[in-house]
Motif scaffolding. Structure first.
Motif, PDB file in Angstrom:
ATOM      1  N   SER A 175     -32.999  35.062   0.757  1.00  0.00           N
ATOM      2  CA  SER A 175     -32.781  35.186  -0.682  1.00  0.00           C
ATOM      3  C   SER A 175     -31.833  34.098  -1.181  1.00  0.00           C
ATOM      4  O   SER A 175     -30.923  33.661  -0.468  1.00  0.00           O
ATOM      5  CB  SER A 175     -32.206  36.564  -1.010  1.00  0.00           C
ATOM      6  N   CYS A 176     -32.059  33.667  -2.422  1.00  0.00           N
ATOM      7  CA  CYS A 176     -31.237  32.622  -3.019  1.00  0.00           C
ATOM      8  C   CYS A 176     -30.340  33.227  -4.096  1.00  0.00           C
ATOM      9  O   CYS A 176     -30.768  34.096  -4.850  1.00  0.00           O
ATOM     10  CB  CYS A 176     -32.126  31.551  -3.655  1.00  0.00           C
ATOM     11  N   ARG A 177     -29.117  32.754  -4.168  1.00  0.00           N
ATOM     12  CA  ARG A 177     -28.187  33.234  -5.194  1.00  0.00           C
ATOM     13  C   ARG A 177     -28.650  32.786  -6.578  1.00  0.00           C
ATOM     14  O   ARG A 177     -29.269  31.716  -6.722  1.00  0.00           O
ATOM     15  CB  ARG A 177     -26.777  32.712  -4.931  1.00  0.00           C
ATOM     16  N   SER A 178     -28.337  33.579  -7.589  1.00  0.00           N
ATOM     17  CA  SER A 178     -28.737  33.228  -8.960  1.00  0.00           C
ATOM     18  C   SER A 178     -28.114  31.902  -9.374  1.00  0.00           C
ATOM     19  O   SER A 178     -28.721  31.132 -10.135  1.00  0.00           O
ATOM     20  CB  SER A 178     -28.330  34.331  -9.935  1.00  0.00           C
ATOM     21  N   SER A 179     -26.932  31.599  -8.862  1.00  0.00           N
ATOM     22  CA  SER A 179     -26.281  30.325  -9.199  1.00  0.00           C
ATOM     23  C   SER A 179     -27.077  29.140  -8.643  1.00  0.00           C
ATOM     24  O   SER A 179     -27.120  28.063  -9.260  1.00  0.00           O
ATOM     25  CB  SER A 179     -24.848  30.291  -8.652  1.00  0.00           C
ATOM     26  N   GLU A 180     -27.699  29.326  -7.467  1.00  0.00           N
ATOM     27  CA  GLU A 180     -28.548  28.270  -6.905  1.00  0.00           C
ATOM     28  C   GLU A 180     -29.732  27.996  -7.815  1.00  0.00           C
ATOM     29  O   GLU A 180     -30.078  26.842  -8.084  1.00  0.00           O
ATOM     30  CB  GLU A 180     -29.075  28.695  -5.529  1.00  0.00           C
ATOM     31  N   ILE A 181     -30.391  29.077  -8.277  1.00  0.00           N
ATOM     32  CA  ILE A 181     -31.557  28.932  -9.150  1.00  0.00           C
ATOM     33  C   ILE A 181     -31.145  28.226 -10.441  1.00  0.00           C
ATOM     34  O   ILE A 181     -31.835  27.300 -10.909  1.00  0.00           O
ATOM     35  CB  ILE A 181     -32.172  30.311  -9.489  1.00  0.00           C
ATOM     36  N   THR A 182     -30.019  28.648 -11.019  1.00  0.00           N
ATOM     37  CA  THR A 182     -29.540  28.041 -12.262  1.00  0.00           C
ATOM     38  C   THR A 182     -29.298  26.552 -12.080  1.00  0.00           C
ATOM     39  O   THR A 182     -29.689  25.725 -12.925  1.00  0.00           O
ATOM     40  CB  THR A 182     -28.231  28.724 -12.723  1.00  0.00           C
ATOM     41  N   TYR A 183     -28.668  26.170 -10.957  1.00  0.00           N
ATOM     42  CA  TYR A 183     -28.398  24.756 -10.678  1.00  0.00           C
ATOM     43  C   TYR A 183     -29.704  23.960 -10.584  1.00  0.00           C
ATOM     44  O   TYR A 183     -29.830  22.868 -11.159  1.00  0.00           O
ATOM     45  CB  TYR A 183     -27.606  24.610  -9.380  1.00  0.00           C
ATOM     46  N   LEU A 184     -30.684  24.506  -9.857  1.00  0.00           N
ATOM     47  CA  LEU A 184     -31.947  23.807  -9.664  1.00  0.00           C
ATOM     48  C   LEU A 184     -32.675  23.607 -10.996  1.00  0.00           C
ATOM     49  O   LEU A 184     -33.169  22.513 -11.298  1.00  0.00           O
ATOM     50  CB  LEU A 184     -32.835  24.586  -8.690  1.00  0.00           C
ATOM     51  N   VAL A 185     -32.739  24.671 -11.791  1.00  0.00           N
ATOM     52  CA  VAL A 185     -33.437  24.581 -13.075  1.00  0.00           C
ATOM     53  C   VAL A 185     -32.737  23.577 -13.987  1.00  0.00           C
ATOM     54  O   VAL A 185     -33.389  22.751 -14.645  1.00  0.00           O
ATOM     55  CB  VAL A 185     -33.521  25.968 -13.754  1.00  0.00           C
ATOM     56  N   GLU A 186     -31.415  23.634 -14.039  1.00  0.00           N
ATOM     57  CA  GLU A 186     -30.670  22.705 -14.898  1.00  0.00           C
ATOM     58  C   GLU A 186     -30.874  21.257 -14.454  1.00  0.00           C
ATOM     59  O   GLU A 186     -30.961  20.348 -15.293  1.00  0.00           O
ATOM     60  CB  GLU A 186     -29.185  23.060 -14.889  1.00  0.00           C
ATOM     61  N   SER A 187     -30.954  21.017 -13.140  1.00  0.00           N
ATOM     62  CA  SER A 187     -31.197  19.657 -12.631  1.00  0.00           C
ATOM     63  C   SER A 187     -32.547  19.136 -13.102  1.00  0.00           C
ATOM     64  O   SER A 187     -32.681  17.971 -13.521  1.00  0.00           O
ATOM     65  CB  SER A 187     -31.147  19.636 -11.102  1.00  0.00           C
ATOM     66  N   VAL A 188     -33.565  19.999 -13.037  1.00  0.00           N
ATOM     67  CA  VAL A 188     -34.908  19.613 -13.459  1.00  0.00           C
ATOM     68  C   VAL A 188     -34.933  19.346 -14.964  1.00  0.00           C
ATOM     69  O   VAL A 188     -35.485  18.338 -15.429  1.00  0.00           O
ATOM     70  CB  VAL A 188     -35.922  20.713 -13.078  1.00  0.00           C
ATOM     71  N   VAL A 189     -34.343  20.246 -15.732  1.00  0.00           N
ATOM     72  CA  VAL A 189     -34.325  20.099 -17.189  1.00  0.00           C
ATOM     73  C   VAL A 189     -33.631  18.802 -17.592  1.00  0.00           C
ATOM     74  O   VAL A 189     -34.118  18.056 -18.460  1.00  0.00           O
ATOM     75  CB  VAL A 189     -33.626  21.322 -17.839  1.00  0.00           C
TER      76      VAL A 189
END
Length: 549
Positions: A175-189
């Motif tokens: 499982s991935c932490r919500s902070s990891e997902i947020t970081y990844l999405v923000e990097s892409v955006v």
């Protein structure tokens, strides 16, 4: 014989006719469009579409929506398909699973109609942009909306229905932490925002994906996209994959939904022979000591687990299949051996990673093989308990059979999920424009079976019948019948034995399109591949031989 694809009288309402090509990965979707375009009077020469490969392999990494416009006498015809990777396909499978879970949640019943309308609007907008831009790209605003809100009400519901979290688990194994997902999405955006244009061309899109996916020392070659025919990158196997899939999974999901709603004619491309199909996909078969292939295999296997498949059953059935004739005396022990070995490996993995005590049961159920070493340890464990079965023999046979199951499960499973989503949209009053479906069997020239035999087995086959060599389309065909025919008694379904030959021969997809869209009395000169003899094929003969009642 060259013809312009026009539109029947009843469709002359100013709207272009949309023909969608969907289906299995690497089944020839873009090749079909290219060949059809070459046979029309109005052929648009394609721009430089740079193919992106993983360095030292033929693992494709490009993501190309492929839109072609044929100028008809009275109205245009738009042909749409897309090139994508196996990772994109498996991520989209997980994506659609999560959207279906969201729509089936009892506690959200009161807003279900709203959720469906949001899905519908995004899907229609995406297809509309592909049509109106004539293949030039999509608006930056739409791309950002897709990524920042990949499911309706993402901000409110992501804690429970986050498809990015599912993709992260399938890549990392935990499982991935919500902070990891947020970081990844923000990097892409942020990377997309750096494209200072309102419209993101497909060249721009592939530069973005390339930059996100490549390791820091191989990003420079991404600048050659749009100039060179191909480039090679070193792929970041975790963060790079995840950033890529944050773009491609929602894009592919909504494009497929949109095509099933907005297309008037839909070609579903499937291989006539699974064996030939896997041969075509050599780069996705497991190659000894190739970490890239093992990574794809491990990710895919975990994705099946996270999507709800019973991994113990798959492993048990597959091992029983590969040892048949070797040690019949131990067959009854295989289920318990699999269970014991999975338990052992999951426990070792949990300890190695210092995971909480309750993590072991999660690993046992959905992700026992976080690493390649864990998978190999499982094989050694089974081999030891099946005294007399060589570990290398077991690994080689098991790898190939599991690869087949995984690949076919995704291909069929994604199409089934999209059809279920269309069924939900129809329930709220959406009326798809689809009036013709063509099941297009590819690689027909590589199978020894008669066409009718392939069709019969496909439309009744079981996905986990490992003896067959035809795709199991019974679930897809049943859903087409249930979702579309129930609401449109006039829907026509055809099956054709596709062939792609040299330039002097006419592809059957082209023949079918002319017959369906322009002239039901047309005739064509067809050259037999083996004998070189030519014969006349009429539309009436084609319809008679390919209609499914």
């Amino acid at each position: 014989m060259q013809r312009m694809l026009g539109m029947p009288e009843e469709w002359r309402n100013g709207r272009p006719l949309i023909v969608g090509f969907i289906g299995f990965s690497q089944s020839g979707k873009s090749s079909r469009i290219n060949n059809i375009m070459k046979l029309t009077d109005h052929y648009i020469a394609s721009k430089v579409f740079t193919r992106i490969y993983e360095k030292g392999t033929q693992h494709s990494r490009h993501f190309l929506p492929f839109t072609s416009i044929i100028k008809g006498r009275s109205i245009d015809t738009v042909l749409i398909t897309i090139d994508y990777t196996g990772h994109d396909h498996s991520a989209t499978y997980l994506f659609t699973e999560k959207i279906l879970e969201l729509l089936n949640e009892d506690s959200l019943h009161i807003i279900r109609g709203t959720l469906l309308n949001e899905i519908l609007n995004i899907a229609r907008e995406l297809v509309g942009e592909l049509v109106s831009s004539e293949g030039e790209g999509i608006s930056r605003g739409l791309l950002l909306r897709l990524i920042e809100s990949p499911i309706p009400r993402y901000g409110e519901l992501k804690e429970y229905f986050d498809p990015y979290s599912e993709i992260c688990k399938s890549i990392k194994g935990v499982s991935c932490r919500s902070s990891e997902i947020t970081y990844l999405v923000e990097s892409v955006v942020q990377t997309i925002r750096e494209v200072r244009k309102n419209r993101v061309s497909f060249t721009d899109l592939n530069k973005i994906i390339c930059t996100l996916e490549a390791t820091s020392d191989s990003k420079d070659v991404c600048l050659n996209i749009g100039k060179a025919n191909s480039v090679e990158i070193v792929v970041d196997k975790v963060e790079g994959y995840l950033k890529r899939l944050i773009i491609t999974a929602p894009l592919l999901t909504y494009l497929l939904i949109g095509l099933l709603i907005e297309s008037n004619t839909l070609f579903i491309l499937v291989p006539a022979s699974i064996r030939s199909y896997l041969e075509q996909l050599k780069t996705l078969l497991l190659v000894e000591n190739d970490p890239a292939d093992y990574h794809y295999f491990m990710t895919s296997f975990r994705t099946l687990a996270w999507a709800g498949e019973n991994i113990h059953s798959i492993l048990t059935d597959t091992i029983l299949h590969v040892i048949r004739g070797e040690r019949e005396d131990v067959r009854d022990n295989v289920p318990e051996i699999v269970k014991a070995c999975v338990d052992k490996v999951a426990g070792d993995e949990a300890s190695r990673l210092n995971l909480p005590a309750d993590s072991k049961q999660v690993l046992v159920k959905v992700s026992p093989f976080i690493s390649i070493n864990a998978y190999k340890e499982f094989l050694r464990c089974v081999s030891n308990d099946l005294d007399g079965i060589d570990a290398e023999f077991l690994e080689e046979r098991l790898n190939r059979v599991l690869t087949r199951i995984i690949l076919e499960k995704y291909q069929v499973g994604l199409l089934e999920n999209i059809l279920r989503l269309i069924g939900h949209l129809i329930e709220i009053g959406v009326k798809p424009l689809l009036n013709t479906i063509v099941i297009d069997y590819t690689y027909m020239d590589k199978t020894s079976k008669l066409f009718r035999e392939v069709v019969s087995e496909s439309l009744s086959g079981n996905l986990f019948d490992l003896e067959r060599d035809t795709p199991a389309l019974s679930g897809i065909y049943g859903l087409i019948d249930k979702v579309f025919r129930k609401n449109n008694a006039e829907l026509k379904i055809y099956v054709i034995p596709s062939f792609m030959r040299n330039g002097e021969t006419t592809p059957l997809e082209y023949v079918m399109l002319v017959c369906l869209l322009e002239d039901k009395l047309a005739s064509f000169k067809i050259i037999d591949k083996d004998t070189g003899r030519s014969r006349e094929l009429t539309c009436l003969e084609l319809f008679r031989k390919t209609t499914i009642v």
